[in-house]
Design a protein around this motif. Structure first.
Motif, PDB file in Angstrom:
ATOM      1  N   PHE A   1       0.594  -0.745   0.356  1.00 15.86           N
ATOM      2  CA  PHE A   1      -0.051   0.189   0.006  1.00 15.86           C
ATOM      3  C   PHE A   1       0.880   1.189  -0.032  1.00 15.86           C
ATOM      4  CE2 PHE A   1       1.003  -0.083   4.649  1.00 15.86           C
ATOM      5  CZ  PHE A   1       1.160   1.200   4.534  1.00 15.86           C
ATOM      6  N   ALA A   2       2.289   1.180   0.538  1.00 13.89           N
ATOM      7  CA  ALA A   2       2.597   2.358   1.269  1.00 13.89           C
ATOM      8  C   ALA A   2       3.549   2.610  -0.555  1.00 13.89           C
ATOM      9  CB  ALA A   2       4.332   1.885   1.500  1.00 13.89           C
ATOM     10  N   VAL A   3       3.481   1.807  -1.927  1.00  6.91           N
ATOM     11  CA  VAL A   3       4.298   1.976  -2.578  1.00  6.91           C
ATOM     12  C   VAL A   3       2.609   3.234  -3.470  1.00  6.91           C
ATOM     13  CG1 VAL A   3       4.729   1.647  -5.543  1.00  6.91           C
ATOM     14  CG2 VAL A   3       5.926   0.406  -2.999  1.00  6.91           C
TER      15      VAL A   3
ATOM     16  N   SER B   1     -10.394   5.505   0.520  1.00  6.15           N
ATOM     17  CA  SER B   1      -9.995   6.103   0.588  1.00  6.15           C
ATOM     18  C   SER B   1      -9.143   6.233   2.016  1.00  6.15           C
ATOM     19  CB  SER B   1     -10.771   7.400   1.153  1.00  6.15           C
ATOM     20  OG  SER B   1     -12.246   7.116   2.481  1.00  6.15           O
ATOM     21  N   LYS B   2      -9.334   4.177   2.669  1.00  5.08           N
ATOM     22  CA  LYS B   2      -8.406   4.543   3.547  1.00  5.08           C
ATOM     23  C   LYS B   2      -6.992   4.084   3.637  1.00  5.08           C
ATOM     24  CE  LYS B   2      -8.334   1.592   7.905  1.00  5.08           C
ATOM     25  NZ  LYS B   2      -8.633  -0.036   8.969  1.00  5.08           N
ATOM     26  N   ILE B   3      -6.858   2.901   2.494  1.00  7.31           N
ATOM     27  CA  ILE B   3      -5.942   3.031   1.917  1.00  7.31           C
ATOM     28  C   ILE B   3      -4.956   4.276   1.506  1.00  7.31           C
ATOM     29  CG2 ILE B   3      -4.772   1.841   0.010  1.00  7.31           C
ATOM     30  CD1 ILE B   3      -6.964  -0.405   0.104  1.00  7.31           C
TER      31      ILE B   3
ATOM     32  N   LYS C   1      -0.334   8.218   2.364  1.00  5.25           N
ATOM     33  CA  LYS C   1       0.242   9.152   2.525  1.00  5.25           C
ATOM     34  C   LYS C   1       0.654   9.598   3.694  1.00  5.25           C
ATOM     35  CE  LYS C   1      -3.323  11.607  -0.316  1.00  5.25           C
ATOM     36  NZ  LYS C   1      -4.282  12.916   0.123  1.00  5.25           N
ATOM     37  N   ASP C   2       0.135   8.950   4.739  1.00  3.36           N
ATOM     38  CA  ASP C   2       0.796   8.853   6.504  1.00  3.36           C
ATOM     39  C   ASP C   2       1.774   8.280   6.369  1.00  3.36           C
ATOM     40  OD1 ASP C   2      -0.102   9.768   8.801  1.00  3.36           O
ATOM     41  OD2 ASP C   2       0.521   7.691   9.473  1.00  3.36           O
ATOM     42  N   ALA C   3       2.424   6.699   5.642  1.00  3.40           N
ATOM     43  CA  ALA C   3       3.128   6.040   5.852  1.00  3.40           C
ATOM     44  C   ALA C   3       4.328   6.923   4.889  1.00  3.40           C
ATOM     45  CB  ALA C   3       3.307   4.711   4.646  1.00  3.40           C
ATOM     46  N   PHE C   4       3.582   8.028   4.259  1.00  5.15           N
ATOM     47  CA  PHE C   4       5.386   8.817   3.343  1.00  5.15           C
ATOM     48  C   PHE C   4       5.851   9.771   4.228  1.00  5.15           C
ATOM     49  CE2 PHE C   4       6.394  12.445   0.971  1.00  5.15           C
ATOM     50  CZ  PHE C   4       7.014  11.425   0.358  1.00  5.15           C
TER      51      PHE C   4
END
Length: 332
Positions: free
Chosen positions: A303-305, A312-314, A319-322
């Protein structure tokens, strides 16, 4: 690849079992997780749709004869910046999404070097995926999908056998050595090289963060180790790193890590088992290493790629992981 602490086989199922079962993922956009261990998921080998209107701003070049994507801050070299080594999943250096991911770090002040870890042999089946809800598929389509998954499973296993640490690390060592000469100013500015690794690349972010002597476990047996004799000692150190939803990671990969490390993970991820992650984080802390982790529930592996999702949750988790990974690098 027979370690109990690492998933070693791609998802397999008989054609007649292709219909959704209780092991199917309930996460929109995720690939089915069948019973049994897994080595790489759909998100490791297939790009999500690229965000509309976004095109890469960097350029492809070669370092030590290895294809490498380079992207720089707009004010470089007039303003100092840090050098970031970005290691991709199976989609590789020519993936538009991976290039855009690198551009995002460049926009935040990093000179980003993204090398081809696979010598032109990216993971098979690399294509843009689309979200097709399984409930809208006919039984025949599901059976066909199951047969295709088994075939892809075998192909992925063969591909993984070609890309082991003994093969991948020498490529990365050569790139790092060449980059250290080309961008000595950026390395000096950051006091070393920063690194991020996604999926396949996460393992190598850990291995490269291991000091000389311990990391040689793979390099000493590499095909071209004689040519690269002394290369590890000559490499710039890894100053800090961050990894996201790693694959093929073992508990032993954390043994010698010496750079502060941030770990992004997916809850209940068979590709990065909880026991491996927990043991690894515990080991780093016991070794006095600064490290943090964040586990995201309800999102797919990969998901972080960068890539578009309808859920919307993904999207928010991506965005949060980045921001978490970026903040960690900037803080170190």
């Amino acid at each position: 690849m027979a370690d109990d602490d690492i998933a070693t086989r791609a998802p397999e199922s008989d054609a007649q079992e292709a219909a959704p079962t209780e092991t199917s993922s309930a996460i929109p956009g995720d690939s089915r997780v069948d019973q049994g261990p897994a080595s790489m998921g759909e998100h490791c080998t297939t790009d999500r749709p690229t965000p509309l209107g976004e095109t890469p701003t960097g350029e492809m070049t070669k370092f030590a004869d290895v294809d490498t994507y380079i992207t720089k801050p707009a004010d470089y070299p007039h303003s100092p910046c840090k050098l970031l080594l970005l290691l991709t999943g199976g989609t590789g250096v020519h993936s538009t999404n991976n290039q855009l991911q690198a551009d995002k770090y460049a926009a935040e002040g990093f000179l980003v070097v993204m090398p081809d870890q696979f010598a032109g042999d990216h993971a098979p089946g690399n294509a843009v995926s689309t979200e097709t809800p399984e409930e809208n598929q006919s039984l025949i389509d599901q059976v066909k999908q199951g047969i295709s998954a088994v075939a892809k499973s075998f192909t992925i296993d063969m591909w993984l056998a070609r890309h082991t640490p003994e093969k991948v690390l020498p490529h990365l060592h050569r790139v790092l050595k060449a980059v250290a000469e080309e961008f000595a100013d950026a390395i000096a500015s950051g006091g070393g090289v920063y690194t991020v690794g996604y999926c396949f690349g996460a393992k190598y972010a850990l291995l490269l963060s291991t000091p000389p002597g311990k990391e040689d476990v793979a390099g000493e047996n590499a095909d071209d180790s004689k040519v690269e004799e002394g290369r590890v000692q000559d490499l710039p150190k890894i100053k800090a790193g961050a990894i996201a939803h790693g694959t093929q990671i073992t508990k032993e990969d954390f043994d010698g890590v010496a750079a502060p490390m941030f770990v992004v993970a997916v809850e209940d991820d068979p590709l990065f088992p909880e026991e491996v992650r927990i043991d690894g984080v515990k080991k780093m802390k016991e070794n006095g290493l600064e490290c943090e982790e964040k586990v995201y529930p309800g999102v797919p592996h990969g998901f972080a790629v960068l890539g578009d999702y309808q859920d919307s949750k993904i999207v928010e988790s991506q965005k949060d992981a980045f921001e978490q990974m970026l903040g960690w690098l900037k803080a170190h």
